[in-house]
Every structure is written in structure tokens, then in C-alpha cells.
Design an enzyme around this catalytic site. Structure first.
Site, PDB file in Angstrom:
ATOM      1  CE  LYS A 104      -3.193   2.723   2.720  1.00 46.68           C
ATOM      2  NZ  LYS A 104      -3.930   2.890   3.982  1.00 46.68           N
ATOM      3  N   GLY A 165      -8.444   9.305   8.899  1.00 47.85           N
ATOM      4  CA  GLY A 165      -8.874   9.421  10.287  1.00 47.85           C
ATOM      5  C   GLY A 165      -9.908  10.495  10.548  1.00 47.85           C
ATOM      6  CB  ALA A 192      -8.203   7.555   3.807  1.00 48.13           C
ATOM      7  N   GLY A 193     -10.916   8.119   5.429  1.00 53.71           N
ATOM      8  CA  GLY A 193     -11.945   9.139   5.637  1.00 53.71           C
ATOM      9  C   GLY A 193     -13.315   8.619   5.998  1.00 53.71           C
ATOM     10  CG  ASN A 214      -6.835   1.307  11.243  1.00 52.70           C
ATOM     11  OD1 ASN A 214      -5.648   1.040  11.115  1.00 52.70           O
ATOM     12  ND2 ASN A 214      -7.408   1.102  12.422  1.00 52.70           N
ATOM     13  CB  THR A 215      -9.669   5.881  12.337  1.00 55.58           C
ATOM     14  OG1 THR A 215      -8.323   5.998  11.876  1.00 55.58           O
ATOM     15  CG2 THR A 215      -9.829   6.687  13.612  1.00 55.58           C
TER      16      THR A 215
END
Lengths: 270, 65
Positions: A104, A165, A192-193, A214-215
Site C-alpha cells: 500500500k 482518520g 481513508a476518511g 481503520n480508525t
């Protein structure tokens, strides 16, 4: 029908996955919760990274042993790299350590938004693809950059939904829709986001092939339950895309047939 | 010989990267290495000589997003 059958599984550089959920392994309250969240997500792919090994305590190996229990395929990243040289060398270290050609690719260009340095990204992608890596570039939703990444040898693109995040969801659905329409045969993953399952479903409804996050799971009040919620939303969004959504319109269109309406409807006419 | 090890000053008597990795207690196949920002593959560590002031990175797996 052929399209539906062909899209049953997520295909990444020749490997097929039932789940369209790629999950990150950072920021969980505990290793046990991380493992439970991965299992609840049914993700076939988990992102990992590299860090300086401080001593003989083998913290890196403890993590390595833990993550292998998940049974998921590992996707190492080049998080924190800000130059082409850093990203390329980190990729080589990851390939040796994790024994995978997958990377990645992150080349960060700005600290506040953590947005990619797309110029460095394209250059690093060109180098790594030529060296036999299978590159998953973390990019913006820019169409021209996407085109250059494909020309560099990438078979997968990972445009952001919003800054890493941030949990803002899809900042620019128009651009993501344009990207999907322009590259109908390219594997596109929103990375992301994403903050909510509904936002993941929205991306899948646009026709995206998968979601990487992830977050939103790791920092949730109950990461395991949230992982399961995302798994359901991603599957639902994908099913909705395959089913074919109606066109949005400004005015109402009666859903109940008007033919044979009862007599009182006539009283409102004329 | 004074080197930079993972960003901190470090004194070592080992002239080769492989010897340094071993002296630090790391299993050779459990870490990845770089010297002065350039990846050094596992088989090349024995022949990689360290110099005064060089920057050695020894990395291990960790969680990531």
C-alpha cells in the site's frame, strides 16, 4: 448477468476475496479486540506497517504472531513516508519482512490533511511496479493522477474519501463517481476518511469494489460490533449497486398505479 | 565506532551490519534493515560495512492502517 457473475469476488492482482472489506490493524484498545474485530469484519486483507525495533523484547514479533492468527492476507503500507526514496526503500523492507509483493503505497505531501504527494506517488509507483511490486496506491480522487498511476503499472487504485482518520465520509462523491465511470474495469477501493457504515455503503453504491478503513472501527466504542456493522454495510452497498438503483428526480412519481383510482379522486379534478 | 541506530546515537564495535543485528539480539529473518536510507537485503548484511556516523535502521512488523 455476466457482469454480476464477474463481480462476485474481489480480484486483486489475481487473488480473489469474498469480502470487500480491507481493515487496518492500528489503534485498537487491545490485541485481543483487534483480533476479534478482524474476525467480525470478515475482511480477507489486513493492513500492517513497519516500525523501528527498539530492543530485544520482540514487540514486532508479538504483533506478527498475533496478526497471523487472523488468517488474513497482509497488505503492508509505507505510512509516514514523504519522499519517493523513503517510500521505495520502505516498500523493499516490507517485501522482505512480510514476504509479499503487495504494498500500500503512501507518499504523504502535507501534514494537516495527510494528503498524498501525487507527483511522488506516481514516480514511486513507476519504480516499484518495474521492480515487481503489486502496488496499491493511496491517492486522491484526481482523474489524471489515476490515469498516470495505471500507466505506471498499478492495477488497483485507492482514492481517498476524506483525509485519513477524519471520519468525514465521501468529501467529493461527484469526483468518485467520475472516477468510477472513467475506469469501469479498474479495481477501485475507497481508502481513508470513512467514519460510518452508511458512508461505506454509499461508496459501494457508487460501484466501488471495496473499502479500506481503520480508525472508524478501531476507535469506535465497541470496535467488534462496528466491524460487523461495516461488513454488513459494505455487502449491502455492493448488492445495491449490482441490483441497479433508480435515477433520482426532482418531482414526485406516484408509486401506486393511478389506473382505476376510486371515485373520490375525481372530486379534486377540474 | 559511533553510528546512528534507529535515530539515536549508538556505539558499536561491530564492523558489519549482520554482526550488529545479531549483537542486538534480533533474529536475522525477523527484521528488515537499511543503511543511510537504502534498503539492505538480508543476504547482503554480512558484506555491508558500517562507517562512522552512518544511519542504521532496523525495522519490525507493527500495526498499520
Amino acid at each position: 448477468m455476466t457482469t454480476v457473475q464477474a463481480s462476485k469476488q474481489l480480484n486483486l492482482y489475481g487473488s480473489e476475496f469474498t469480502s470487500r472489506f480491507l481493515i487496518g490493524s492500528a489503534q485498537y484498545p487491545s490485541p485481543a479486540i483487534l483480533l476479534d474485530a478482524i474476525r467480525a469484519s470478515h475482511a480477507g486483507i489486513v493492513t500492517v506497517s513497519l516500525r523501528r525495533e527498539a530492543g530485544k523484547d520482540g514487540a514486532g514479533q508479538q504483533f506478527w504472531s498475533l496478526i497471523q492468527k487472523s488468517g488474513a492476507r497482509l497488505l503492508p503500507n509505507t505510512a509516514g513516508c514523504k519522499t519517493v526514496k523513503e517510500a521505495v526503500n520502505t516498500a523493499h523492507m516490507a517485501r522482505e519482512l512480510f514476504a509479499t509483493p503487495w504494498i500500500k503505497l503512501e507518499v504523504i505531501g502535507e501534514d494537516d490533511t495527510l494528503q498524498p504527494d501525487v507527483f511522488g506517488l506516481v514516480e514511486a509507483a513507476r519504480i516499484l511496479c518495474a521492480e515487481g511490486f503489486q502496488v496499491f496506491p493511496y491517492t486522491t480522487d484526481d482523474l489524471v493522477v489515476a490515469d498516470k498511476l495505471l500507466a505506471a503499472g498499478c492495477e488497483v487504485l485507492m482514492p481517498w474519501g476524506a483525509p485519513i482518520g477524519s471520519g468525514r465520509g465521501l468529501n467529493n462523491p461527484f469526483a468518485l463517481r467520475a472516477l468510477r465511470a472513467h475506469f469501469p474495469d479498474t479495481t477501485l477501493i475507497v481508502d481513508a476518511g470513512i467514519g460510518l457504515p452508511s458512508q461505506a455503503a454509499q461508496a459501494m453504491e457508487l460501484g466501488y469494489d471495496a473499502i479500506l478503513l481503520n480508525t472508524a472501527v478501531a476507535k469506535a466504542g465497541d470496535p467488534v460490533a462496528m466491524a460487523s456493522a461495516f461488513a454488513q454495510a459494505i455487502a449491502a452497498g455492493h448488492s445495491a449497486f449490482k441490483a441497479g438503483a433508480i435515477e433520482a428526480r426532482d418531482m414526485a412519481a406516484p408509486s401506486t398505479p393511478v389506473l382505476g383510482s376510486p371515485f373520490w379522486h375525481a372530486e379534486h379534478e377540474s | 565506532m559511533k553510528i546512528q541506530l534507529n535515530g539515536a546515537s549508538y556505539d558499536t564495535e561491530h564492523p558489519e551490519l549482520a554482526a550488529l543485528v545479531a549483537a542486538l539480539g534480533h533474529e536475522a529473518d525477523k527484521v528488515a534493515t537499511a543503511v543511510d536510507g537504502l534498503f539492505v537485503a538480508r543476504p547482503a548484511r554480512a558484506a555491508t560495512l558500517l562507517r562512522e556516523g552512518c544511519a542504521v535502521e532496523i525495522l519490525a512488523p507493527m500495526e498499520g492502517g
